[in-house]
Design an enzyme around this catalytic site. Structure first.
Site, short mmCIF file in Angstrom:
data_model
loop_
_atom_site.label_atom_id
_atom_site.label_comp_id
_atom_site.label_asym_id
_atom_site.label_seq_id
_atom_site.Cartn_x
_atom_site.Cartn_y
_atom_site.Cartn_z
N GLU A 117 -28.18 -34.23 22.52
CA GLU A 117 -28.43 -33.48 21.28
C GLU A 117 -29.75 -33.87 20.63
OE1 GLU A 117 -26.93 -30.93 20.56
OE2 GLU A 117 -25.14 -31.11 21.79
N TYR A 136 -26.44 -30.64 12.04
CA TYR A 136 -26.19 -30.01 13.34
C TYR A 136 -25.69 -31.04 14.36
CZ TYR A 136 -26.67 -28.75 18.07
OH TYR A 136 -26.36 -28.60 19.39
N ASP A 175 -27.02 -24.07 14.40
CA ASP A 175 -28.37 -24.19 14.97
C ASP A 175 -29.02 -22.81 14.97
OD1 ASP A 175 -27.01 -22.84 16.98
OD2 ASP A 175 -28.18 -23.80 18.57
#
Length: 359
Positions: free
Chosen positions: A42, A125, A143
């Site tokens: 991520e 996020y 996102d």
DNA sequence: AACTCGGGGTT
DNA sequence: AACCCAGAGTT
């Protein structure tokens, strides 16, 4: 007594159904349950296309299979592995957080959203992604894909880069989230945005949400989502002097609050205007900076340039051979060619090194 | 709330 | 050339 099961919206059901029957997007971290791997993926993927991040992820996992390995790595080595990916504060925070997880959490990744989001480099996020993918906690990711899909489906023209827009879409995403399969749903809506509800040329003609998509029904697909901020770009002019002395090259690390923090570079002269260097002007400039020197101008490169999001960098590289060590440069970081290859440089420099720099 | 942080693909 | 990308930190 009437039992009302939590009512899944048609949107949510369709996204999950699409994921189970038509989504064939494959990524190395998909289905991953190791929170360290999820976190790493991520961070790499923040503002970065999946195809660009894929190779970096594989290299990081191979070199640092556990958070302990990453935490123990020297910063320069990690930067070298991150080189070329951009947004280098991500890399600095990555290492900082790896060490925090080892020291503060004994290497065990936190499993609560409130703890996860306090990690450096982890925002709303990323925290939602880790919480839902690793622990199946009911947090919705928001996102670029989610902004786009939701704004189109619901026909919301609130700017996604406004405070109101962020709040609105965060609430909307939470409302649409499948609370039973949050990880799968989050993955699904992002894959859907990336492969069907695409930015420029969305595949509306065979979209399973077509009938209920507000934007499609009103012909607003290509106008959503709305952004209000206008990108401005400034031009900067960099001249890099590559000083060579007894087989070594002068480098320094960028430390200021500016682009490329943490990366290395050569001796930089930034000018207000574009410079057209000649041997004469270079010699004069160097004498002014370093005092009278015994030196030789080996090469003056043609103009190089790099486009960043907010800046246009125009660059020129000048190779200078020194016979003596000037006082101004004596405290620098002089490295051998091998040492040079271990340092992380901005793309402008790596491009020059690979194409033009043949010592 | 505005600004800034890369690099590269797509249109 | 403009837009976008599995955003986050700082001021």
């Amino acid at each position: 007594m009437i039992f009302v099961k939590s009512m899944k919206s048609q949107f949510t059901r369709t996204i999950l159904q699409w994921n189970r029957t038509q989504n064939n997007r494959e990524m190395p971290w998909k289905g991953e349950k190791n929170p360290y791997h999820i976190w790493l993926s991520e961070i790499i993927l923040q503002q970065t296309r999946v195809e660009q991040g894929r190779a970096y992820y594989n290299r990081f996992i191979k070199k640092y299979p556990t958070v302990f390995k990453l935490a123990a790595a020297p910063e320069q080595e990690v930067f070298k592995l991150w080189e070329g990916l951009g947004y280098y504060n991500r890399c600095r925070n990555l290492l900082y957080t790896a060490r925090e997880i080892v020291q503060r959490y004994n290497g065990i990744f936190p499993d609560q959203y409130e703890e996860i989001i306090q990690l450096k480099g982890v925002g709303p996020y990323t925290a939602a992604a880790i919480a839902s993918f690793a622990y199946n906690l009911p947090y919705a990711v928001v996102d670029g894909n989610v902004f786009r899909v939701l704004s189109r489906f619901h026909g919301v023209d609130t700017a996604i880069d406004s405070t109101a827009g962020k709040q609105l879409f965060t609430a909307l995403a939470a409302k649409m989230l499948d609370k039973k399969f949050p990880g799968e749903y989050n993955q699904a809506i992002m894959d859907f945005g990336a492969t069907v509800c695409k930015p420029m040329v969305p595949s509306c003609s065979h979209c399973p949400l077509q009938n209920n998509c507000a934007a499609y029904q009103t012909g607003m697909v290509n106008r959503l989502p709305v952004k209000e901020k206008i990108l401005t770009r400034k031009t900067r002019h960099f001249t890099y002097f590559i000083f060579e002395y007894e087989g070594k090259t002068f480098t320094r690390q960028r430390t200021g609050k500016d682009i490329w923090q943490g990366l290395f570079e050569f001796y930089l002269a930034e000018t207000e205007k574009s410079q057209k260097w000649t041997v004469t002007s270079v010699t004069a400039w160097l004498e002014e900076q370093l005092g009278p020197q015994s030196l030789k101008i080996l090469a003056i490169s043609s103009p190089e340039s790099q486009q960043l999001t907010h800046q246009q960098i125009n660059g020129c590289f000048i190779r200078v051979s020194l016979k003596k060590m000037p006082a101004l440069l004596s405290s620098g970081n002089w490295v051998t060619p091998k040492g040079l290859s271990a340092l992380a440089f901005p793309k402008l420099i790596t491009k020059y090194l690979s194409e033009k720099y043949k010592p």
